[in-house]
Design a protein around this motif. Structure first.
Motif: not given
Length: 560
Positions: A11-14, A376-384, A511-512, A517-520
């Motif tokens: 899931f790591a962005p980029g 928790e990972r989603f909340r730490g990845t995206y600004r909501l 959400m999932h 998609e964040a990895a891409t």
């Protein structure tokens, strides 16, 4: 084109961005990926050099000073400590002894004065007794003890390699990877790369290469030895098979494919090879998924790949599975809500869920146990926004609280139209099970397929914007929405899913998808992702007629 997916462990962005894939894909046609010392007689591309440095113990590049200047900075940025750059004014490798190289690469790129030079003699001097050389360009015609190769595309990194004499295998690769419509907007943006990948241009250019020495000394290159060895350990004989290699896609997660043919025009086996050891778990998961499905009696020989062998070489996973006969779904669909191929795909997904349903235990199970960590990972990845956060958290809580007895199903994980064939019998065959999950979430596959299929329907009607398509097909009462409501109701009754959980499943699905998609996406472009946009739109318009009907399970007209 949709972005590729994989298991939920990445899931790591980029970490899987477009364009970050390596080059030198012809390496996978070599007898071994354990390259040892590599000598390049000329300047390779940066992408090719990156792959050679990863697979080789040492890489020596011999080229003119001007050519090396184009590499020096890139080598420093990429951090390739095992690469040595040697400036030379003649063809050859000054200071290197005879028989020192396991692989010699003569690229087509400029970098050495070739006129009148005996470059083939230098290749022979450098090669170890069991070494092999890969040569590109017209000079291969001078080789009388090499294996000539057909290469594609016409320019850029090699993406396909086939023995030149095998016209049937070449025709298959052309059909599968080169004969695609040239879209005007793509042609205007990337004319060179788009045209280079067209079959007509490739035939005119006649790009060629050759393997020299080693097993290719007899004038033919068989199935790569490392593939044969892994298959043989599983009792699969590939000794007399024909082969073709393709490395499609621009994402690091996309696999190198080796097709194995018997006597016919279509391959019997597909071998998938990861390009990065960090992604081995994807193929390992596909092996587990296909094995589990066969144990459940899901699918038939013509609709589900059969796992044949799994191994590793040079730290890379190698998976062999049976090839399926069929035409890509997107070439057969009518792109209408009543398309029989689309409805058959929906029915197949419902049958899959019905055949594999199990019940979550009191302490949760499978994907259900991962909901809070994913949140928790989603909340730490995206600004909501606060309202978005409250809504999503309530959806996660509603599903988690219903854990005892919650129906879990086998989830494909990426059932988009791009992963479906239509068999000669007209049945759907789902490919690429590397994102499969034995105890996955119900309805997520259905939502994902119909969202992607709805985009095809919208494009046929002239709407290309993904958000606008989602709004038309899901939030309003469209033909695709009617198919969605009907299929959701059928699955609910089959697996015993409570109606009040449909809404939470709908929102957590996007959400999932946004999390995957964040990895891409580069970290600075996360808010421009497709699925975070869909999720925010769905939350903002959660009172839309289509969502109210889907969540209630009843037609809007039936409500007072």
């Amino acid at each position: 084109m949709e972005r590729p997916d994989g298991p939920d462990t990445r899931f790591a962005p980029g970490s899987n961005v477009k364009g970050a894939v390596g080059g030198a894909n012809w390496c996978y046609a070599l007898p071994s990926l354990d390259l040892g010392r590599v000598v390049c007689l000329g300047r390779p591309s940066v992408a090719a050099l990156t792959t050679l440095a990863r697979l080789g113990d040492e890489v020596v590049v011999c080229a003119t000073a001007a050519a090396l200047r184009k590499l020096e900075r890139a080598v420093g940025r990429a951090g390739l400590p095992n690469v040595t750059l040697v400036a030379t004014t003649r063809i050859g490798a000054p200071g290197l002894p005879e028989g020192c190289a396991e692989l010699v690469f003569v690229p087509r790129l400029p970098g050495l004065p070739r006129a009148g030079a005996d470059w083939l003699g230098e290749v022979g001097r450098l090669l170890a007794d069991d070494g092999v050389a890969y040569v590109e360009g017209r000079g291969f015609a001078r080789i009388d003890r090499g294996a000539p190769l057909w290469l594609a595309p016409a320019a850029g990194e090699v993406r396909a390699v086939v023995p030149l004499a095998d016209r049937q295998a070449i025709a298959y690769v052309e059909r599968a990877f080169l004969r695609r419509p040239v879209l005007r907007r793509q042609l205007l943006k990337r004319p060179r790369s788009v045209l280079a990948r067209h079959s007509t241009v490739n035939r005119l250019v006649r790009r060629r290469g050759a393997l020299v020495g080693g097993p290719a000394a007899g004038g033919s290159a068989g199935v790569p030895q490392y593939v044969r060895a892994i298959a043989a350990r599983a009792g699969v004989d590939t000794e007399r098979k024909r082969w073709a290699l393709a490395a499609p896609g621009d994402y690091p997660s996309q696999k190198v494919l080796v097709f194995l043919f018997g006597g016919g025009e279509a391959p019997e086996t597909i071998v998938k090879i990861t390009r990065d050891p960090e992604l081995n778990d994807r193929l390992e998961n596909e092996w587990r998924s296909l094995t589990t499905l066969r144990e459940h009696g899901v699918g038939t020989e013509d609709t589900l790949p059969r796992p044949l062998f799994l191994g590793s070489h040079r730290g890379l996973a190698v998976l062999g599975e049976s090839a399926l006969d069929g035409v890509p779904f997107r070439e057969r669909t009518r792109a209408t809500p009543d398309c029989p191929q689309a409805r058959a795909a929906v029915d197949w997904l419902l049958d899959l869920a019905t055949a594999t349903v199990s019940r979550a235990t009191n302490d949760a199970s499978g994907a259900l146990s991962e909901l809070w960590p994913r949140w928790e990972r989603f909340r730490g990845t995206y600004r909501l926004a606060p309202e978005e956060q409250r809504h999503l958290e309530s959806c996660v809580a509603a599903l988690a609280e219903g854990a005892p007895g919650f129906p879990l199903v086998f989830q494909h994980g990426d059932p988009g139209p791009w992963n479906i064939l239509v068999t000669p019998a007209g049945r759907p065959a789902f490919l690429d099970w590397e994102a499969g999950e034995a105890q996955g979430m119900p309805l997520w596959d259905l939502f994902h397929f119909l969202r992607s299929y709805g985009l095809l329907v919208s494009r046929k009607a002239g709407t290309r914007d993904p958000l606008k398509s989602f709004e038309q097909q899901f939030l309003e009462q469209s033909g695709v929405h009617r198919l969605l409501v009907d299929a959701t109701g059928r699955l609910r009754s089959r697996i015993g899913l409570a109606a009040e959980l449909v809404g939470p499943l709908f929102y957590t699905c996007w959400m999932h998808r946004a999390l995957k998609e964040a990895a891409t996406l580069p970290p600075d472009r996360l808010d421009r992702g497709r699925y975070i946009g869909i999720l925010r739109l769905a939350i903002a318009r959660r009172d839309a007629p289509g969502l109210l009907e889907l969540s209630s399970g009843d037609p809007i007209g039936a409500r007072p």
